[in-house]
Design an enzyme around this catalytic site. Structure first.
Site, PDB file in Angstrom:
ATOM      1  CE  LYS A   1     -13.559   2.744  15.026  1.00 24.11           C
ATOM      2  NZ  LYS A   1     -14.904   2.376  14.693  1.00 24.11           N
TER       3      LYS A   1
ATOM      4  CD1 TRP B   1     -18.780  -0.531  18.522  1.00 25.10           C
ATOM      5  CD2 TRP B   1     -20.120   1.103  17.785  1.00 25.10           C
ATOM      6  NE1 TRP B   1     -18.099   0.663  18.601  1.00 25.10           N
ATOM      7  CE2 TRP B   1     -18.896   1.679  18.157  1.00 25.10           C
ATOM      8  CE3 TRP B   1     -21.126   1.941  17.297  1.00 25.10           C
ATOM      9  CZ2 TRP B   1     -18.638   3.057  18.055  1.00 25.10           C
ATOM     10  CZ3 TRP B   1     -20.876   3.303  17.191  1.00 25.10           C
ATOM     11  CH2 TRP B   1     -19.642   3.847  17.569  1.00 25.10           C
TER      12      TRP B   1
ATOM     13  CG  ASP C   1     -20.707  -2.273  12.303  1.00 20.74           C
ATOM     14  OD1 ASP C   1     -19.675  -2.039  11.647  1.00 20.74           O
ATOM     15  OD2 ASP C   1     -21.126  -1.525  13.216  1.00 20.74           O
TER      16      ASP C   1
END
Ligand code: PLP
Length: 335
Positions: free
Chosen positions: A171, A77, A147
């Site tokens: 999530k 990511w 993030d």
């Protein structure tokens, strides 16, 4: 679903400008602020586009006349964030754990920050590699951007230590489609002129996140999750629960000679637990047996292989116990 509080309408049918939805939206924001103890000088925005869109939206809003931004590279990511930011500014990779296949978080002392960075970006929970920051990096007054997509609301967070926090909802928050941005208010209002209005934090803040139509149903469900979290006892309680839950799996992995964990102990994520079979030729049989027992989505990401158990807030501890029971059984049969 079909009749919200006797209004005769489902939330999906409501105008986002009607009094019913405005109440749902405002309550969701208030509950999120309470859960994370968001200071009053921070805006909470409900946007769209997910964390991947934020990879572009963050530099567009946060460069504020600077030419460079610092990024720490801890995995898949982070790599995506770095690549996208490179379209808008010079990216300095201040530290990286690529040398050991992203199995650890580089110690703060090793970071080489720029003199004039607009911000320092981290991915505070690397979903694929299973790494989590259990500390907040000191950045000497330069705004820290994180993030938090895959561990937001799993533990308390000291929002004041960050300039900006962003997270996709799917999530730990609710259905896909909602993106949460928490940003310190002195940092907004200096977006690049090319920034789309719907992605300009200041314009969205001025319109209570309703410059465009918000993802109304996703906001509604997220609001219900916030209420559920408050009922559990808030962030301190959910953190205690998550610590106990992840230990069920790691305690087993640590004593097994059959399964191995690639992640440095100090940097283990409580949400995503990657593990491997020493004998990779058994991967298929392991996954098939798991599926037969109703346990799915255990295949590791294609970028890293192996297995990964994602145990977000919604996964009960009994689900993890059931996985460990199966792993023991599989080890006994195949070791
Ligand atoms: C899942 C995830 C993303 C993906 O973002 P989307 O735009 O919602 O697809 C980004 N970052 C992290 C850390 C994630 O876990």
């Amino acid at each position: 679903m079909l009749d919200w509080h006797g209004s005769g309408m489902g939330v999906m049918e409501m105008s986002h400008r009607g009094k019913e939805f405005i109440k749902i939206h405002a309550e969701a924001e208030a509950d999120l602020r309470e859960l994370l103890a968001v200071p009053s000088n921070y805006k909470v925005l409900f946007l769209q586009g997910g964390a991947i869109a934020e990879n572009a939206i963050v530099p567009m809003n946060m460069l504020r006349g600077h030419a460079v931004a610092d990024y720490v590279n801890t995995g898949e990511w982070s790599k995506k964030s770095i690549k996208e930011a490179g379209k808008y500014c010079r990216v300095n990779v201040a530290a990286s754990s690529e040398d050991r296949s992203f199995t650890y978080i580089p110690a703060r002392e090793t970071w080489v920050l720029s003199a004039d960075a607009a911000y320092v970006h981290i991915c505070s929970n690397e979903t694929i590699g299973g790494l989590e920051y259990h500390w907040v990096p000191e950045t000497g007054g330069v705004p820290l951007v994180a993030d938090m997509s895959s561990h937001i609301l799993s533990r308390p967070v000291d929002v004041a230590k960050y300039g900006l926090i962003y997270a996709g909802a799917q999530k730990n928050i609710g259905p896909a489609g909602l993106t949460i941005v928490i940003v310190r208010d002195d940092l907004i209002g200096k977006a690049l002129p090319i920034t789309p209005s719907a992605f300009d934090y200041k314009q969205q803040a001025d319109h209570d996140s309703m410059l465009n139509t918000p993802p109304t149903y996703a906001v509604y469900i997220a609001g219900l999750v916030f209420k559920w979290l408050k009922k559990q006892g808030g962030m301190a309680a959910i953190e205690r629960h998550n610590i106990v839950k992840v230990a069920v799996l790691y305690d087993y992995l640590d004593q097994s000679g059959f399964f191995v964990s690639p992640v440095a102990r100090a940097d283990r994520s409580r949400m995503n637990v990657p593990f491997r079979l020493k004998n990779e030729s058994l991967d298929g049989a392991f996954l098939k047996g798991a599926e037969e027992r109703g346990m799915v989505e255990l295949k590791g990401h294609r970028a890293v292989g192996g297995m990964r158990a994602s145990i977000y807030n919604a996964m009960p501890i009994d689900g993890v116990r059931k996985l460990v029971e199966y792993m023991k059984e599989f080890e006994a049969q195949n070791a």
